[in-house]
Design a protein around this motif. Structure first.
Motif, PDB file in Angstrom:
ATOM      1  N   PHE A 141      -0.102   1.294   9.608  1.00 15.97           N
ATOM      2  CA  PHE A 141      -0.758   0.934   8.482  1.00 15.97           C
ATOM      3  C   PHE A 141      -1.305  -0.983   8.292  1.00 15.97           C
ATOM      4  CE2 PHE A 141       3.468   3.025   8.238  1.00 15.97           C
ATOM      5  CZ  PHE A 141       3.203   4.664   8.291  1.00 15.97           C
ATOM      6  N   GLU A 171       0.719  -1.552  -0.077  1.00 14.77           N
ATOM      7  CA  GLU A 171      -0.136  -0.273   0.077  1.00 14.77           C
ATOM      8  C   GLU A 171       0.594   1.275  -0.187  1.00 14.77           C
ATOM      9  OE1 GLU A 171      -3.076   0.393   3.176  1.00 14.77           O
ATOM     10  OE2 GLU A 171      -3.874  -1.394   2.489  1.00 14.77           O
ATOM     11  N   GLN A 172       2.001   1.256   0.571  1.00 16.75           N
ATOM     12  CA  GLN A 172       2.524   2.237   1.172  1.00 16.75           C
ATOM     13  C   GLN A 172       3.421   2.735  -0.113  1.00 16.75           C
ATOM     14  OE1 GLN A 172       4.581   3.742   3.991  1.00 16.75           O
ATOM     15  NE2 GLN A 172       2.160   4.144   4.160  1.00 16.75           N
ATOM     16  N   THR A 196      -1.398  11.461   4.109  1.00 20.08           N
ATOM     17  CA  THR A 196      -0.867  10.101   3.291  1.00 20.08           C
ATOM     18  C   THR A 196      -1.351   9.033   3.888  1.00 20.08           C
ATOM     19  OG1 THR A 196       0.810  10.955   3.873  1.00 20.08           O
ATOM     20  CG2 THR A 196       0.494  12.027   1.922  1.00 20.08           C
ATOM     21  N   THR A 232       1.826   7.964   5.158  1.00 20.61           N
ATOM     22  CA  THR A 232       3.159   7.471   4.553  1.00 20.61           C
ATOM     23  C   THR A 232       3.849   8.841   6.094  1.00 20.61           C
ATOM     24  OG1 THR A 232       3.068   9.065   2.910  1.00 20.61           O
ATOM     25  CG2 THR A 232       2.305   7.816   2.084  1.00 20.61           C
ATOM     26  N   GLU A 233       5.125   7.953   5.687  1.00 18.28           N
ATOM     27  CA  GLU A 233       6.348   9.279   6.283  1.00 18.28           C
ATOM     28  C   GLU A 233       6.356  10.704   5.888  1.00 18.28           C
ATOM     29  OE1 GLU A 233       9.469   7.494   5.349  1.00 18.28           O
ATOM     30  OE2 GLU A 233       9.789   5.941   6.693  1.00 18.28           O
ATOM     31  N   LYS A 262       1.591   3.873  -3.070  1.00 17.36           N
ATOM     32  CA  LYS A 262       1.275   5.822  -2.796  1.00 17.36           C
ATOM     33  C   LYS A 262       2.179   6.319  -3.418  1.00 17.36           C
ATOM     34  CE  LYS A 262      -2.134   5.493   1.380  1.00 17.36           C
ATOM     35  NZ  LYS A 262      -2.009   5.626   2.225  1.00 17.36           N
ATOM     36  N   LEU A 263       3.523   5.611  -2.302  1.00 19.11           N
ATOM     37  CA  LEU A 263       4.488   6.583  -4.050  1.00 19.11           C
ATOM     38  C   LEU A 263       5.149   5.826  -4.389  1.00 19.11           C
ATOM     39  CD1 LEU A 263       7.203   5.342  -0.172  1.00 19.11           C
ATOM     40  CD2 LEU A 263       5.642   7.749  -0.650  1.00 19.11           C
TER      41      LEU A 263
END
Ligand SMILES: Nc1ncnc2c1ncn2[C@@H]1O[C@H](COP(=O)(O)OP(=O)(O)O)[C@@H](O)[C@H]1O
Ligand SMILES: [Mg+2]
Lengths: 393, 224
Positions: free
Chosen positions: A349, A49-50, A184, A186-187, A53-54
């Motif tokens: 996550f 998933e991450q 998001t 994310t990081e 997104k990236l």
């Protein structure tokens, strides 16, 4: 067959707690397997998933010998940017310098990670990453002294939420917040973004960057692009200067780490299952001995050797499956516990789901483990001579 | 009305090897039972009565000689063929009842039918009828431990009848119950014989043996 399963279930029900204890090994083994698979799936779901997104079509160029996420310590020379942009498969290149520093707002100071990006391209890069402004705007060409905040930094880090148009101080330099990213997951959420040129001035770093994201032209395969970029860059640079990572490679790096963890779990599972299997075998030998006379009676009223074998095999199988059922419950609970713990430690996550396929497979598997453990005792029972069995006291 | 031969033993020997010693339990036993007969076998303890019953009932192989059931030599059949014969043609009644402790009366009577692959509903109904016919219609769901000795033996008789065997074999069926109840059990068995069932019964008790058509005396492994 159903008859014999019911028959076996009936005789298991009449056993004491002692026999039930023998399935503890199966419980632990199956719990380990189920939690392992469930957590593993949750992790790889989360990771994928991450990565989605990236951007799955983006290639990362990072300093060689980097094994985790990019940091300020490992650098790429500025010259690599232009060389990369010149390669035919490359649409454009996003560069990032990574630093950290003190962000001051409303008389509060926080240490934050800052990503400095080229404002000429920033809009496009962010759009490709599906990152949007929840508030205000993102960078414009020519921007200087402006900052865009990740949603966590803006909303949670400081006592008072920071919003667009607020002024902040970063490393003794005044910045105007022009926007806040939409969350998001994310990081990105916990970073602040500033123009690359501002970072070069503040940190006095004019010759290098920390990471590059290469956006590949449409219609070019990521793998082909990676090969071509590597070939081209090796003309000007040493292969100790940079690494080219495709999302697949990053995934496989992480999977290697996951694999090591899984091997440990699998070892625990294997040992517990072995202990459980031996326990069931022992319980079944005892059961055969205790029921020798019963076996004689069943043979006298027409049971074939195969009937007796089936009765004891299904008894062992049911014990295994019972252990498996408890193990599935324990393992699933464990997986959810890990999921919650991960959330508590800031990894929201890890999505733990109960997979019916795993549940059914684990049940069948534990039934089979039980049945295999019951093989020798069942054969011993089947081979008893009816007369001898009937005479047994 | 005795008819064709159902059981025929021809010069049957059974020798048990007990370590160094050989025990000759049967020593050339020859013996015949016709269809519809009620035969009592009598003899002192250790004379080989139970061993003879194991031969008739296809529970064991003779060391020497032949055992015929319906004129087929069963002494050379495989274990699983013998199991089928025991299931379909023989009904055993033991001195110690030998009911399965975890099963209800009904389930005990169903058991031989289960091994013959009779469907659940059919065998449950037949088991119920059989238990009613031996006077235990009110005890279907009782476990053996909840029944008296006489009642347990009735369940065992119902179980022996469940696959409608040709022969009922009873090894001292009253040996573990008081004499009054024993007489009732005997009446039940005699009644089954009057309905046409071939019965071979082993007993110590001379007065009970008198109910049979014929009494055979066994001594030292052969007929006296
Ligand atoms: N399985 C066996 N192994 C060894 N000896 C046996 C076995 N069964 C019976 N015997 C011996 O054979 C003889 C006959 O036994 P059995 O047929 O049980 O006699 P009965 O039923 O007339 O009392 C006895 O001496 C007994 O000890
Ligand atoms: Mg005897």
């Amino acid at each position: 067959m159903k008859d014999y399963l019911l028959f076996s279930w009936n005789s298991i029900r009449h056993r004491g707690l002692r026999s039930w204890l023998t399935i503890v090994g199966i419980v632990i083994g199956v719990a380990a397997i189920v939690s392992l698979i469930t957590i593993g799936q949750g992790m790889s779901n989360a990771i994928e998933e991450q990565f989605e997104k990236l951007g799955i079509r983006n290639i990362r160029i990072v300093p060689a010998s980097l094994h985790g996420p990019p940091t300020s310590f490992f650098t790429l020379p500025n010259e690599i940017i232009g060389k990369t942009e010149a390669i035919s498969v490359v649409e454009y290149v996003d560069v990032a310098m990574i630093e950290s520093g003190t962000l001051e707002f409303n008389k509060e100071e926080k240490f934050v990670q800052v990503w400095a990006v080229d404002v000429k391209l920033a809009d496009r890069g962010f759009a490709d990453l599906d990152v949007m402004a929840a508030e205000g705007r993102l960078f414009l060409p020519g921007d200087s002294g402006v900052m865009v905040l990740g949603s966590t930094v803006a909303e949670e880090e400081f006592d008072k939420a920071i919003s667009a148009k607020n002024n902040v101080v970063f490393q003794d330099n005044k910045f105007r917040v022009v926007g806040v990213f939409a969350e998001t997951g994310t990081e990105i959420d916990s970073r602040v973004y500033i123009p690359l040129q501002d970072a070069r001035d503040i940190f006095n770093r004019h010759d290098d960057i920390n990471a590059m994201v290469v956006h590949v032209k449409d219609g070019v395969s990521v793998g082909d692009a990676q090969q071509q970029i590597e070939r081209e860059l090796l003309r000007s640079f040493d292969d100790e200067d940079f690494d080219i990572l495709t999302p697949e490679q990053i995934l496989s790096q992480i999977n290697t780490i996951l694999g090591a963890v899984q091997a440990v779990f699998a070892g625990i599972a294997a040992i517990s299952l072995l202990v459980g299997a031996v326990g069931i075998m022992n319980a079944m030998f005892t059961s055969v001995l205790e029921r020798t006379r019963e076996i004689g009676v069943m043979k006298a009223v027409g049971a074939k050797n195969s009937h007796i074998a089936i009765i004891f095999l299904s008894e062992a199988g049911i014990m295994g499956a019972a252990g498996g059922a408890i193990g599935i419950a324990v393992g699933t609970a464990l997986a959810f516990a890990v999921g919650f713990a991960a959330q508590a430690f800031g990894f929201p996550f890890l999505s733990i789901k109960v997979d019916p396929v795993i549940v059914i497979a684990a049940l069948i598997f534990s039934f089979l483990v039980g049945a295999v453990s019951g093989l020798l005792p069942a054969m011993q029972a089947a081979r008893l001579k009816p007369v001898d069995a009937l005479r047994y006291e | 009305m005795p008819g064709k031969s159902v059981i025929r033993l021809e010069n049957v020997w059974k020798i048990y090897q007990m370590g160094e010693v050989k025990v000759e339990a049967l020593r050339g036993l020859s013996f015949e039972v016709s269809s519809g007969e009620f035969v009592a076998i009598e003899g002192p303890s250790g004379s080989g009565k139970s061993t003879a019953m194991n031969m008739i009932g296809a529970l064991d192989y003779p060391t020497k000689g032949s055992v015929y059931l319906d004129d087929h030599d069963i002494s050379r059949l495989s274990e699983s063929q013998l199991a089928v014969i025991r299931g379909r043609k023989i009904g055993f009644v033991f001195q110690q009842f030998n009911l399965l402790a975890n099963l209800s009366a009904l389930e005990n009577v169903e058991l031989p039918m289960m091994f013959q692959g009779v469907a659940v509903s059919a065998r449950r109904e037949r088991a119920r009828q059989l238990l009613v016919s031996v006077g235990l219609g009110e005890r279907l769901m009782h476990k053996p431990s909840e029944l008296s000795g006489g009642q347990q033996q009735r369940v065992a008789i119902a179980r022996a009848l469940s696959n409608d065997p040709e022969v009922l074999l009873a090894d001292e069926p009253t040996g573990n119950i008081d004499s009054r109840t024993g007489r009732e059990i005997m009446k039940l068995i005699a009644g089954l014989n009057r309905q046409g069932k071939t019965v071979v019964m082993i007993t110590h008790d001379r007065s009970l043996a008198k109910l049979a058509d014929r009494i055979e005396h066994l001594k030292d492994g052969r007929l006296a």
